[in-house]
Design a protein around this motif. Structure first.
Motif, PDB file in Angstrom:
ATOM      1  N   PHE A  62       0.843  -1.188   0.000  1.00  0.00           N
ATOM      2  CA  PHE A  62       0.000   0.000   0.000  1.00  0.00           C
ATOM      3  C   PHE A  62       0.882   1.243   0.000  1.00  0.00           C
ATOM      4  O   PHE A  62       1.838   1.338   0.772  1.00  0.00           O
ATOM      5  N   GLY A  63       0.539   2.200  -0.848  1.00  0.00           N
ATOM      6  CA  GLY A  63       1.247   3.464  -0.876  1.00  0.00           C
ATOM      7  C   GLY A  63       0.791   4.369   0.259  1.00  0.00           C
ATOM      8  O   GLY A  63      -0.189   4.093   0.956  1.00  0.00           O
ATOM      9  N   PRO A  64       1.483   5.515   0.453  1.00  0.00           N
ATOM     10  CA  PRO A  64       1.174   6.396   1.580  1.00  0.00           C
ATOM     11  C   PRO A  64      -0.217   7.005   1.527  1.00  0.00           C
ATOM     12  O   PRO A  64      -0.770   7.377   2.564  1.00  0.00           O
ATOM     13  N   ASN A  65      -0.814   7.138   0.351  1.00  0.00           N
ATOM     14  CA  ASN A  65      -2.146   7.729   0.230  1.00  0.00           C
ATOM     15  C   ASN A  65      -3.205   6.703  -0.152  1.00  0.00           C
ATOM     16  O   ASN A  65      -4.275   7.064  -0.653  1.00  0.00           O
ATOM     17  N   GLU A  66      -2.901   5.421   0.065  1.00  0.00           N
ATOM     18  CA  GLU A  66      -3.843   4.364  -0.309  1.00  0.00           C
ATOM     19  C   GLU A  66      -4.634   3.898   0.910  1.00  0.00           C
ATOM     20  O   GLU A  66      -4.503   4.453   2.006  1.00  0.00           O
ATOM     21  N   ASP A  67      -5.438   2.829   0.727  1.00  0.00           N
ATOM     22  CA  ASP A  67      -6.512   2.537   1.677  1.00  0.00           C
ATOM     23  C   ASP A  67      -6.180   1.433   2.677  1.00  0.00           C
ATOM     24  O   ASP A  67      -7.053   0.652   3.044  1.00  0.00           O
ATOM     25  N   LEU A  68      -4.933   1.374   3.163  1.00  0.00           N
ATOM     26  CA  LEU A  68      -4.563   0.323   4.116  1.00  0.00           C
ATOM     27  C   LEU A  68      -5.461   0.359   5.361  1.00  0.00           C
ATOM     28  O   LEU A  68      -5.972  -0.670   5.802  1.00  0.00           O
ATOM     29  N   ALA A  69      -5.657   1.532   5.924  1.00  0.00           N
ATOM     30  CA  ALA A  69      -6.397   1.618   7.190  1.00  0.00           C
ATOM     31  C   ALA A  69      -7.845   1.191   7.034  1.00  0.00           C
ATOM     32  O   ALA A  69      -8.420   0.582   7.950  1.00  0.00           O
ATOM     33  N   LYS A  70      -8.460   1.501   5.887  1.00  0.00           N
ATOM     34  CA  LYS A  70      -9.873   1.169   5.727  1.00  0.00           C
ATOM     35  C   LYS A  70     -10.109  -0.088   4.895  1.00  0.00           C
ATOM     36  O   LYS A  70     -11.269  -0.429   4.622  1.00  0.00           O
ATOM     37  N   TYR A  71      -9.048  -0.778   4.517  1.00  0.00           N
ATOM     38  CA  TYR A  71      -9.236  -2.012   3.744  1.00  0.00           C
ATOM     39  C   TYR A  71     -10.103  -2.965   4.559  1.00  0.00           C
ATOM     40  O   TYR A  71      -9.853  -3.175   5.760  1.00  0.00           O
ATOM     41  N   PRO A  72     -11.131  -3.557   3.955  1.00  0.00           N
ATOM     42  CA  PRO A  72     -12.093  -4.359   4.745  1.00  0.00           C
ATOM     43  C   PRO A  72     -11.444  -5.575   5.396  1.00  0.00           C
ATOM     44  O   PRO A  72     -10.680  -6.300   4.760  1.00  0.00           O
ATOM     45  N   ARG A  73     -11.753  -5.771   6.658  1.00  0.00           N
ATOM     46  CA  ARG A  73     -11.239  -6.905   7.421  1.00  0.00           C
ATOM     47  C   ARG A  73     -12.425  -7.643   8.035  1.00  0.00           C
ATOM     48  O   ARG A  73     -13.158  -7.085   8.843  1.00  0.00           O
ATOM     49  N   LYS A  74     -12.582  -8.912   7.663  1.00  0.00           N
ATOM     50  CA  LYS A  74     -13.761  -9.690   8.058  1.00  0.00           C
ATOM     51  C   LYS A  74     -13.326 -11.116   8.416  1.00  0.00           C
ATOM     52  O   LYS A  74     -13.840 -12.087   7.870  1.00  0.00           O
ATOM     53  N   GLU A  75     -12.408 -11.226   9.361  1.00  0.00           N
ATOM     54  CA  GLU A  75     -11.795 -12.533   9.604  1.00  0.00           C
ATOM     55  C   GLU A  75     -12.806 -13.590  10.035  1.00  0.00           C
ATOM     56  O   GLU A  75     -12.735 -14.737   9.574  1.00  0.00           O
ATOM     57  N   GLN A  76     -13.749 -13.258  10.893  1.00  0.00           N
ATOM     58  CA  GLN A  76     -14.691 -14.264  11.364  1.00  0.00           C
ATOM     59  C   GLN A  76     -15.549 -14.795  10.214  1.00  0.00           C
ATOM     60  O   GLN A  76     -15.729 -16.015  10.065  1.00  0.00           O
ATOM     61  N   ALA A  77     -16.082 -13.885   9.398  1.00  0.00           N
ATOM     62  CA  ALA A  77     -16.900 -14.315   8.258  1.00  0.00           C
ATOM     63  C   ALA A  77     -16.049 -15.085   7.251  1.00  0.00           C
ATOM     64  O   ALA A  77     -16.492 -16.104   6.702  1.00  0.00           O
ATOM     65  N   ASP A  78     -14.824 -14.608   7.014  1.00  0.00           N
ATOM     66  CA  ASP A  78     -13.927 -15.299   6.086  1.00  0.00           C
ATOM     67  C   ASP A  78     -13.645 -16.717   6.569  1.00  0.00           C
ATOM     68  O   ASP A  78     -13.656 -17.675   5.786  1.00  0.00           O
ATOM     69  N   SER A  79     -13.397 -16.852   7.861  1.00  0.00           N
ATOM     70  CA  SER A  79     -13.067 -18.163   8.422  1.00  0.00           C
ATOM     71  C   SER A  79     -14.225 -19.139   8.247  1.00  0.00           C
ATOM     72  O   SER A  79     -14.017 -20.314   7.909  1.00  0.00           O
ATOM     73  N   ARG A  80     -15.449 -18.660   8.448  1.00  0.00           N
ATOM     74  CA  ARG A  80     -16.606 -19.537   8.261  1.00  0.00           C
ATOM     75  C   ARG A  80     -16.719 -19.994   6.799  1.00  0.00           C
ATOM     76  O   ARG A  80     -17.003 -21.167   6.529  1.00  0.00           O
ATOM     77  N   MET A  81     -16.522 -19.070   5.876  1.00  0.00           N
ATOM     78  CA  MET A  81     -16.596 -19.420   4.456  1.00  0.00           C
ATOM     79  C   MET A  81     -15.561 -20.479   4.101  1.00  0.00           C
ATOM     80  O   MET A  81     -15.849 -21.453   3.390  1.00  0.00           O
ATOM     81  N   LEU A  82     -14.344 -20.309   4.602  1.00  0.00           N
ATOM     82  CA  LEU A  82     -13.268 -21.237   4.266  1.00  0.00           C
ATOM     83  C   LEU A  82     -13.492 -22.605   4.907  1.00  0.00           C
ATOM     84  O   LEU A  82     -13.250 -23.646   4.278  1.00  0.00           O
ATOM     85  N   ALA A  83     -13.970 -22.618   6.145  1.00  0.00           N
ATOM     86  CA  ALA A  83     -14.255 -23.893   6.804  1.00  0.00           C
ATOM     87  C   ALA A  83     -15.361 -24.638   6.072  1.00  0.00           C
ATOM     88  O   ALA A  83     -15.275 -25.857   5.844  1.00  0.00           O
ATOM     89  N   ASP A  84     -16.406 -23.905   5.674  1.00  0.00           N
ATOM     90  CA  ASP A  84     -17.508 -24.532   4.941  1.00  0.00           C
ATOM     91  C   ASP A  84     -17.044 -25.082   3.594  1.00  0.00           C
ATOM     92  O   ASP A  84     -17.627 -26.061   3.091  1.00  0.00           O
ATOM     93  N   ALA A  85     -16.013 -24.460   3.019  1.00  0.00           N
ATOM     94  CA  ALA A  85     -15.506 -24.892   1.714  1.00  0.00           C
ATOM     95  C   ALA A  85     -14.523 -26.060   1.826  1.00  0.00           C
ATOM     96  O   ALA A  85     -14.062 -26.567   0.802  1.00  0.00           O
ATOM     97  N   GLY A  86     -14.184 -26.461   3.049  1.00  0.00           N
ATOM     98  CA  GLY A  86     -13.312 -27.608   3.224  1.00  0.00           C
ATOM     99  C   GLY A  86     -11.835 -27.300   3.230  1.00  0.00           C
ATOM    100  O   GLY A  86     -11.002 -28.187   2.984  1.00  0.00           O
ATOM    101  N   VAL A  87     -11.481 -26.041   3.527  1.00  0.00           N
ATOM    102  CA  VAL A  87     -10.059 -25.683   3.635  1.00  0.00           C
ATOM    103  C   VAL A  87      -9.466 -26.387   4.854  1.00  0.00           C
ATOM    104  O   VAL A  87     -10.099 -26.506   5.903  1.00  0.00           O
ATOM    105  N   ASP A  88      -8.223 -26.846   4.709  1.00  0.00           N
ATOM    106  CA  ASP A  88      -7.578 -27.597   5.792  1.00  0.00           C
ATOM    107  C   ASP A  88      -6.873 -26.702   6.797  1.00  0.00           C
ATOM    108  O   ASP A  88      -6.890 -26.980   7.999  1.00  0.00           O
ATOM    109  N   LEU A  89      -6.249 -25.618   6.287  1.00  0.00           N
ATOM    110  CA  LEU A  89      -5.402 -24.812   7.160  1.00  0.00           C
ATOM    111  C   LEU A  89      -5.529 -23.347   6.772  1.00  0.00           C
ATOM    112  O   LEU A  89      -5.392 -22.996   5.591  1.00  0.00           O
ATOM    113  N   LEU A  90      -5.785 -22.491   7.763  1.00  0.00           N
ATOM    114  CA  LEU A  90      -5.844 -21.047   7.561  1.00  0.00           C
ATOM    115  C   LEU A  90      -4.665 -20.411   8.284  1.00  0.00           C
ATOM    116  O   LEU A  90      -4.518 -20.553   9.498  1.00  0.00           O
TER     117      LEU A  90
END
Length: 277
Positions: A62-90
């Motif tokens: 990310f550059g100095p004027n880019e969106d690092l701080a507001k980049y969407p972070r949804k770890e709990q929802a992401d984890s559920r999606m990956l577990a439901d899809a049969g991922v072995d390791l996160l």
């Protein structure tokens, strides 16, 4: 699905897979997962006995004027999606694990990283190459899957893998699109409803250019018309260009070509690309 945050735990898990003789397929992500990411996971499940996914919002790309701080972070929802899809390791490393105190090594892939997004976002691909090289050394995959939506990123990774002799197969997965043709992206959530409706002008403009070029019409005239149509739709354009599909330099006769674009609408930067027959 096992979730690990420390490098020692990751190595233990990977060693277990390796010890069982299992092929590891890896999908690196920055989270905020959508159907495009899940298409990568589905392809990974077909490619290996074990599927590893990483979530890491990489500050180095990310550059100095880019969106690092507001980049969407949804770890709990992401984890559920990956577990439901049969991922072995996160693998979810904190920043201090990925870049501990004293970290001072960066990887730069010249040539393919320099035009297009490389020119528009100086240093971006150095950050991408550095974190991906570290992820490859941490996960030790047999195959890694990237989406073709980030086509220049895919080209940079392929060049790095070839140049640094990583024993990894790099596979691109076709861009996943919404019903109206807009490429799926974690950043689409930033778009207000009116601008989201207008954003479809980007893939439509590329489609018009692709058809014109494939019919033998003048490429520069078609590109100029596309830029004008996007500006009329409210976009601020970084680039709309035709490039060699391997080097991303000037297109060469009888070699695969790619039409690539990056533009902002309502402050949100969208990218897209189309293969030219």
């Amino acid at each position: 699905m096992q979730t690990v945050r420390q490098l020692s735990d990751l190595r233990d898990a990977v060693s277990g897979f390796r010890g069982a003789g299992e092929r590891i397929a890896f999908v690196p992500t920055m989270g905020a997962l959508h159907d495009g990411h899940m298409a990568l996971v589905a392809a990974a499940k077909l490619a290996g006995q074990r599927v590893v996914v990483s979530i890491f919002v990489n500050p180095k790309q990310f550059g100095p004027n880019e969106d690092l701080a507001k980049y969407p972070r949804k770890e709990q929802a992401d984890s559920r999606m990956l577990a439901d899809a049969g991922v072995d390791l996160l693998w979810v490393p904190p920043v201090e694990v990925m870049y501990p105190d004293g970290h001072s090594t960066n990887i730069s892939v010249s040539g393919v990283s320099e035009p297009l997004d490389g020119a528009a976002r100086p240093g971006h691909f150095d950050g991408v190459a550095t974190v991906v090289a570290k992820l490859f050394n941490q996960v030790k995959p047999d195959i890694v899957l990237f989406g073709e939506k980030d086509f220049q990123q895919l080209a940079v990774i392929r060049r790095m893998v070839a140049d640094l002799d990583f024993d990894i197969e790099v596979r691109g997965v076709p861009t996943q699109r919404d019903d109206d043709g807009l490429a799926l992206s974690s950043r689409n959530v930033y778009l207000p409803a009116e601008e989201r409706a207008a954003a479809v002008a980007l893939p439509r403009a590329l489609g018009v250019v692709a058809k014109a070029i494939e019919k033998g019409e003048d490429a520069e005239a078609a590109l100029a018309a596309a830029r004008a149509s996007l500006e009329a739709a409210g976009f601020e354009i970084d680039y709309v260009e035709l490039a060699d599909a391997e080097t991303l330099g000037a297109p060469v006769a009888d070699k695969p070509r790619r039409l690539l674009a990056a533009a902002r609408i309502a402050g949100t930067r969208l990218i897209d690309n189309i293969a030219i027959d």
